[in-house]
Design an enzyme around this catalytic site. Structure first.
Site, PDB file in Angstrom:
ATOM      1  N   ASP A  42      51.102  58.375 -32.813  1.00  0.00           N
ATOM      2  CA  ASP A  42      52.228  58.741 -32.186  1.00  0.00           C
ATOM      3  C   ASP A  42      52.688  57.711 -31.138  1.00  0.00           C
ATOM      4  OD1 ASP A  42      53.729  61.811 -31.973  1.00  0.00           O
ATOM      5  OD2 ASP A  42      54.475  60.291 -30.681  1.00  0.00           O
ATOM      6  N   ASN A  95      55.659  62.028 -40.574  1.00  0.00           N
ATOM      7  CA  ASN A  95      56.448  63.075 -39.959  1.00  0.00           C
ATOM      8  C   ASN A  95      57.292  62.715 -38.663  1.00  0.00           C
ATOM      9  OD1 ASN A  95      56.783  66.044 -39.175  1.00  0.00           O
ATOM     10  ND2 ASN A  95      55.318  65.273 -37.503  1.00  0.00           N
ATOM     11  N   TYR A 162      71.561  61.545 -38.885  1.00  0.00           N
ATOM     12  CA  TYR A 162      70.538  62.207 -39.281  1.00  0.00           C
ATOM     13  C   TYR A 162      70.741  62.974 -40.623  1.00  0.00           C
ATOM     14  CZ  TYR A 162      66.804  65.882 -38.281  1.00  0.00           C
ATOM     15  OH  TYR A 162      65.633  66.662 -38.367  1.00  0.00           O
ATOM     16  N   ILE A 195      62.692  75.085 -36.737  1.00  0.00           N
ATOM     17  CA  ILE A 195      60.969  75.253 -36.423  1.00  0.00           C
ATOM     18  C   ILE A 195      60.982  75.142 -34.746  1.00  0.00           C
ATOM     19  CG2 ILE A 195      58.707  74.722 -36.908  1.00  0.00           C
ATOM     20  CD1 ILE A 195      60.304  75.341 -39.390  1.00  0.00           C
ATOM     21  N   THR A 197      59.766  74.009 -31.975  1.00  0.00           N
ATOM     22  CA  THR A 197      58.956  72.893 -31.545  1.00  0.00           C
ATOM     23  C   THR A 197      59.678  72.517 -30.136  1.00  0.00           C
ATOM     24  OG1 THR A 197      60.205  71.331 -32.483  1.00  0.00           O
ATOM     25  CG2 THR A 197      58.408  72.153 -33.842  1.00  0.00           C
TER      26      THR A 197
END
Ligand code: NAI
Length: 258
Positions: A42, A95, A162, A195, A197
């Protein structure tokens, strides 16, 4: 639950991008619970180290590496570190991703914002696969899962970049899946709905009103949990999914069901 010494993935190695947060962190932990050693890749430090620490707390093995998926050299170095630390690569979850800064219709969309999103959300997935696949080929078999979105299935008004990036991830997944199906690398995608997050917190502004608006679009009447995506990723990498190739699995509470 602790890391499983006799898990399905004991002796296997998983590389997770965007592993410092949200869906990536939950999936890194899920791989570890199945016994895999995990590389948490990351740009965000020290949050990637925090995920690795959480895995070690479960009794699992993990390293954190700083990696910007838009830089091929970063990706290559991160994968070299993976092999140095654990000797192999079995699974990759590509991801890492970002959400748009603001909505705008296509003709008013800023070119810089288009480039920023395509760069991370689409080109980043390509760069990761480009460097992962040779490592998986070396040992003969493995699986890759890429993160698309509901925005990979339907158009999102005011979100051309996106939407294009996430549709692109599905196309890329299908092409790569065909390229390597005969060489025992299965490549699939997941398409999460809303989701809960940190990304979703930014999207909703973290307010009750913002959350309610999003939840209203979910037929099941709630947001998904990162663990619900993690479970699908772990399954897609497993032998139970041995005949699943080039699939874009929708996990969205019914959001994109027409
Ligand atoms: P998040 O913001 O919680 O986590 C994303 C992670 O990606 C962060 O740790 C961030 O540092 C990392 N990242 C961003 N740019 C990077 C780069 N250039 N190189 C390496 N790492 C980078 O987001 P969340 O919600 O966990 O999203 C994960 C993926 O799921 C993204 O691809 C997102 O587009 C996708 N998604 C999320 C949905 C949601 O409702 N949360 C819905 C559909 C798709």
């Amino acid at each position: 639950m602790t890391a499983n010494e006799n898990g399905n993935y004991t002796g296997k190695v998983a590389f997770v991008t965007g592993g410092a947060s949200g869906i990536g962190r939950a999936t890194a932990l899920a791989f570890a619970r199945e016994g895999a050693s995990v590389v948490v890749a990351d740009v965000s430090e020290p949050s990637n180290q925090e995920t690795a620490r959480m895995i070690e707390e479960l009794g699992g093995q993990a390293i954190a590496v700083r990696c910007d998926v838009t830089r091929g050299e970063d990706v290559k170095v991160a994968l070299d570190k993976t092999v140095d630390a654990f000797g192999r690569l079995d699974f990759a979850f590509n991801n890492a991703g970002i959400e748009p800064r603001k909505a705008a219709p296509t003709a008013e969309y800023e070119e810089d914002e288009w480039n920023r999103i395509i760069d991370i959300d689409l080109r980043g997935v390509f760069l990761c696969m480009k460097h992962e696949i040779p490592l998986i080929l070396k040992q003969g078999r493995g699986a890759i899962v890429n993160t698309s979105s509901g925005a990979g299935i339907i158009g999102i008004k005011g979100s051309p970049a996106y939407t294009a990036a996430k549709h692109g991830v599905i196309g890329l997944t299908k092409a790569a899946a065909l390229d390597y199906a005969a060489q025992n690398i299965r490549i699939n995608a997941v398409c999460p709905g809303y989701i809960d997050t940190p990304m979703m917190g930014r999207f909703t502004g973290g307010t009750d009103e913002g959350r309610a608006k999003v939840i209203a679009e979910e037929p099941v009447g709630r947001m998904g949990k990162p663990e619900e995506i993690a479970a699908a990723v772990v399954w897609l990498c497993s032998d139970a999914a041995a005949f699943v190739v080039g699939h874009a699995m929708i996990i969205d509470g019914g959001q994109t069901v027409q």
